[in-house]
Design an enzyme around this catalytic site. Structure first.
Site, short mmCIF file in Angstrom:
data_model
loop_
_atom_site.label_atom_id
_atom_site.label_comp_id
_atom_site.label_asym_id
_atom_site.label_seq_id
_atom_site.Cartn_x
_atom_site.Cartn_y
_atom_site.Cartn_z
N ILE A 47 3.91 -2.95 0.00
CA ILE A 47 4.92 -4.00 0.21
C ILE A 47 4.26 -5.21 0.82
CG2 ILE A 47 5.59 -3.22 2.53
CD1 ILE A 47 8.08 -4.58 -0.06
N HIS A 55 -3.83 -11.13 5.12
CA HIS A 55 -2.87 -10.26 4.45
C HIS A 55 -3.03 -10.32 2.93
CE1 HIS A 55 1.61 -9.24 3.58
NE2 HIS A 55 0.85 -8.19 3.40
N HIS A 60 -3.97 -7.24 -0.33
CA HIS A 60 -3.27 -7.18 -1.63
C HIS A 60 -4.19 -7.55 -2.80
CE1 HIS A 60 1.09 -6.69 -0.57
NE2 HIS A 60 0.59 -6.95 0.63
N HIS A 104 -4.18 -3.00 5.89
CA HIS A 104 -2.94 -3.62 5.44
C HIS A 104 -1.81 -3.39 6.44
CE1 HIS A 104 0.97 -3.74 3.30
NE2 HIS A 104 0.50 -4.93 2.99
N ASN A 158 0.47 -6.18 8.24
CA ASN A 158 1.73 -6.30 7.50
C ASN A 158 2.98 -5.99 8.33
OD1 ASN A 158 2.87 -6.61 4.57
ND2 ASN A 158 3.92 -4.84 5.43
FE FE2 Z 1 1.76 -6.54 2.41
#
Ligand code: FE2
Length: 868
Positions: free
Chosen positions: A868, A529, A534, A720, A724
């Site tokens: 996010i 993740h 990110h 992602h 996520n």
């Molecule tokens: Fe995330």
């Protein structure tokens, strides 16, 4: 207030008519849509907008057209400028507008000398900023409608060294740029790159690179010092966005941190910041609340009354009943966060109960998560479905250097697993592609000795699995390894556990699975993740904004996939991944977490982030021209891979259609100066610690370009989303995905072993994540699993006018249609009982790669970007 606005509007109506009647020259009318909003105005959002709109009338905001056709000899042949025009009446009738948007009229004197405009200069002489969304001109002679999609905060003019310029939605390769716009194009990029000095301020728009030297806080105490990640062979890392804050006093190489109460003011280039709409801001608030208020408060509660969950029912009470928040905590939350937000955030009712929604994994069945089938299934359809590999060599081997780590090979022997192979020998099972492994050994072992000096007591694990004829995976053995007490060179100490469902052996097997799940949840959070999505994407955001003009086709292609990423990453550095932050508190590698992710980045390979390459590398697929997408899956019912390939192909087709419109030949790619600088910078600066890797695409062919863009979009969107949005649904119930362990496997003859015999559930809960970390962990993953209501999903854009080119718009429509078909296919496969891994014992249909979603925690939806 209404009356005042009406009065003002009336006055404007009058002057407008007068101007139109008196001038005689032609006018071009337009509409300006903007959002006047204070990011932190939650309580009374609409009222504050109404109150202040009138402030923008008069000569406060000016707009000047810039010619795309006629250069001004007195200004170095830059496009001629029209006369300034000003915001006029506020239009209340235009729909649909998002909450907070306001539309204004604007009228330009038409000047033949200017002709078709290619850009617009906006000056804000008001005392506060506004968010400019679009400017649309009607009936421009010889052109018709002209769109400017701006989406940018415009601060008072004295905040800028140079005027704000916005280009129309035409798309040009650098060489094709109309001469009058060329200088504007180049200067804008120079401005966005900044000069590399000074502390960047709220209104700055500078995109620049920095190392991860902002995680530690050595001034607070030596305990909070952390190594700088990035810029060294020892700790390579992708770059983050530069903020230019001064160094700490104790360590000149470490950047000082933003004071706790100012956390929301951490610098990111202005337009990267949350703040389009209410919901995104809420998420920022929620993060702040958990990090700064809930964490210390929970810590103090749990310190004074150290609590263990006594039974699984105790854990279920978190969702069914809630735990009572002491009133001081509630009061401190109320003082710091608007009440509406608290209600959303901690779901408190009047009595101050802290409640969490029931995670999907225990919604239908409270015990199905403990089955071996579900344990295996989550490696194919859970929150970390990106790691399982085909076993090609038995016993499993280690790639760790034996000179340093001694013998790290596996102790799993054929006789231990033979009986579970449906009559096959191990060799036959390997040859028939039926053995798989979830192998965390090599990533964790080098850190394990240090990790076990913290409160964590855990193992490096290998889990061996057998692919059954019904398509499900059956765990065969779990190996738990520790470093040798006398030194690394003596190799690992291994213990192998095999399935059992009765008695103390059954309890031991459940614990063995828990240790494997702990490795997997830490690796998931840190690597799958954080690092791989990110952190890996942030350099792309920076390089794209510094090197590709907003007029560039590839900027337009990629830009939606960067929305909010720098901002969420900045928050993450502030409260999640920093020294003493939530990640260190809740994930097993504790203070070594980020360092460990740097070690894993050493083996990060950009082209292997492509889904087909990843599947082939992990041995779970082979190339096969006769199969859809050119790949045959060796685990046919692998929901992540099956849906992922559909999404991957849809993205690839879209990218190819789009790029081929602008790049008709490889020479076009080679001759595109911006594109070449972009790629050079991404490789040499953004991922600079890996610049000498041989595998980087050379960016010499259209294929290099399409492959690179497909991978980038894949990482930012689907990859992602897959890792996520299943966080809360699967890991919101910690026993299913424990994040850390506090003691080792009980040995026979110890009191712990007796306890395991007498009360296995209690022993299990005393081993895994404690109560405080559980509360913190689920608070944070609930937020991180949430879609904001203004999310933009794959196949969508926030403006229909993002380009003026018809063919790309048509290709984009086809992309959206294709994704709609993928949705139907996912639904029908989920309903087909043949596919046993798509729903599983816990009854969670695999939707993590279902493109669209509503807001909230939905376990589905692929946002365009890492938001996010
Ligand atoms: Fe995330």
């Amino acid at each position: 207030m209404d009356k005042v606005i009406h009065g003002i509007l009336h006055a404007f109506d009058g002057s407008d008519e007068a101007a139109a009647a008196g001038g005689g020259s032609k006018k071009v009318k337009g509409t300006v849509v903007l959002m006047k909003k204070n990011v932190l105005d939650f309580n009374d959002f609409n009222a504050s907008v109404l109150d202040r709109l009138h402030e923008l009338f008069g000569q406060k905001v000016s707009l000047q057209l810039v010619s795309a056709v006629h250069g001004d000899p007195e200004r170095g042949l830059q496009g001629k400028l029209g006369k300034p025009a000003y915001l006029e009446e506020w239009i209340t009738t235009i729909t649909p507008l998002t909450a907070g948007d306001s539309a204004f009229k604007v009228t330009f004197d038409w000047d033949e000398e200017v002709g078709v405009p290619g850009a617009i200069i906006v000056q804000n002489k008001h005392h506060s900023q506004f968010y400019l969304k679009t400017v649309t001109l009607e009936d421009v002679p010889g052109e018709g409608q002209v769109h400017f999609v701006c989406n940018s905060w415009v601060y008072p003019a004295d905040r800028y060294k140079k005027d704000r310029v916005f280009f129309s939605n035409k798309t040009y390769l650098p060489k094709q740029t109309p001469a009058p716009l060329l200088k504007y194009r180049e200067e804008e990029l120079v401005h966005l790159r900044g000069d590399g000095t000074g502390e960047l301020q709220e209104w700055d728009r500078v995109y620049d690179y920095a190392y991860y030297n902002d995680l530690g806080n050595p001034d607070k105490s030596a305990k909070y010092a952390r190594p700088v990640l990035g810029g060294s062979a020892e700790y390579p890392y992708p770059r983050r966005g530069r903020t230019g804050r001064p160094p700490t006093e104790k360590d000149p190489k470490t950047e000082s941190r933003v004071p706790v109460l100012m956390s929301l003011n951490i610098y990111v280039p202005r337009d990267e910041r949350f703040g389009h709409l209410k919901m995104s801001d809420f998420l920022a608030y929620a993060l702040k609340a958990v990090g700064q208020l809930l964490k210390p408060e929970l810590e103090s509660i749990c310190d004074s009354t150290p609590n263990e969950f006594d039974s699984f029912q105790d854990v279920l009470n978190l969702y069914e009943g809630g735990i009572k928040l002491p009133s001081p905590l509630l009061e401190s939350l109320k003082e710091n966060i608007p009440l509406e937000m608290i209600k959303e955030l901690v779901q408190t009712d009047g009595e101050g109960l802290l409640k969490y929604p029931m995670p999907q994994v225990i919604k239908d069945d409270k015990t199905a998560w403990r089955t071996d089938v579900e344990f295996g299934r989550e490696m194919l359809a859970g929150v970390n479905p990106v790691l399982i590999r085909r076993l090609e060599e038995f016993p499993p081997v280690s790639k760790l250097d034996p000179k340093i780590y001694g013998n790290q090979g596996s102790s799993i022997r054929a006789e231990l697993i033979q009986k579970q192979l449906n009559g096959l020998t191990v060799e036959q099972a390997i040859n028939m592609n039926k053995l798989f492994i979830l192998d965390h050994h090599d990533a964790i072992m080098p850190y394990l000795r240090r990790i076990n000096t913290t409160n964590t007591k855990t193992y490096a694990t290998r889990t061996l699995l057998f692919l059954k004829d019904d398509g499900t995976l059956k765990p065969l053995a779990i190996e738990l390894s520790l470093p040798h007490p006398e030194g690394d060179e003596f190799g690992a100490i291994n213990k192998v556990y095999t399935p059992a469902d009765q008695g103390v052996e059954g309890s031991i097997w459940q614990l063995a699975k828990a240790y494997a799940a702990i490795n997997d949840s830490g690796y998931h959070q840190l690597i799958s993740h954080w690092l791989n999505t990110h952190a890996a994407i942030e350099p792309f955001v920076i390089a794209t904004n510094r090197q590709l003009s907003a007029l560039h086709p590839i900027y337009k292609l990629l830009h939606p996939h960067f929305r909010d990423t720098m901002n969420i990453n900045a928050f993450a550095r502030q409260i999640l991944i920093n020294a003493g932050g939530i990640l260190e508190a809740t994930v097993f590698p504790a203070k070594y977490a980020m360092e460990m992710s740097s070690a894993v980045y050493k083996s990060w390979v950009f082209p292997e982030q492509a889904l087909p390459a990843d599947l082939i590398k992990r041995g779970v697929a082979v190339e096969d021209a006769n199969s859809p997408h050119g790949l045959r899956l060796l685990i046919e019912d692998y929901p992540y891979a099956v849906d992922g390939l559909e999404i991957w192909s849809a993205i690839k087709t879209w990218v190819e259609d789009y790029c081929s419109f602008y790049y008709k030949s490889d020479e076009t790619v080679q001759e595109d100066k911006e594109l070449q600088s972009w790629w050079k910078e991404l490789v040499e600066e953004g991922h600079g610690d890996k610049k000498n890797e041989p595998w980087w695409p050379k960016m010499q062919t259209v294929k290099d370009l399409t492959e690179t863009c497909t991978i980038t979009i894949w990482i930012a969107s689907a990859l992602h989303a897959a890792v996520n949005f299943g966080q809360y649904p699967y890991a919101g119930y910690l026993p299913n995905r424990p994040t850390l362990s506090r003691r080792f496997m009980p040995e026979e003859g110890t009191p712990e072993f007796e306890e395991l015999k007498q009360n296995p559930d209690k022993a299990f809960l005393k081993t895994i994540t404690a109560q405080l970390q559980t509360l913190l962990g689920i608070s944070i993953i609930e937020i991180l699993s949430m879609h904001s209501t203004d999310e933009v999903y794959l196949g969508q854009r926030d403006s229909p006018n993002w380009t003026a080119d018809t063919e790309p718009l048509e290709a984009f429509e086809r992309f959206g249609k294709k994704l709609g078909e993928v949705e139907e296919r996912i639904m029908s496969m989920n309903g087909d009982k043949r596919w046993r891994n798509r729903v599983g014992p816990v009854e969670i249909p695999y939707m993590l790669l279902y493109p669209t979603s509503e807001g909230g925690v939905t376990a589905k939806g692929i946002p365009n970007s890492v938001s996010i």
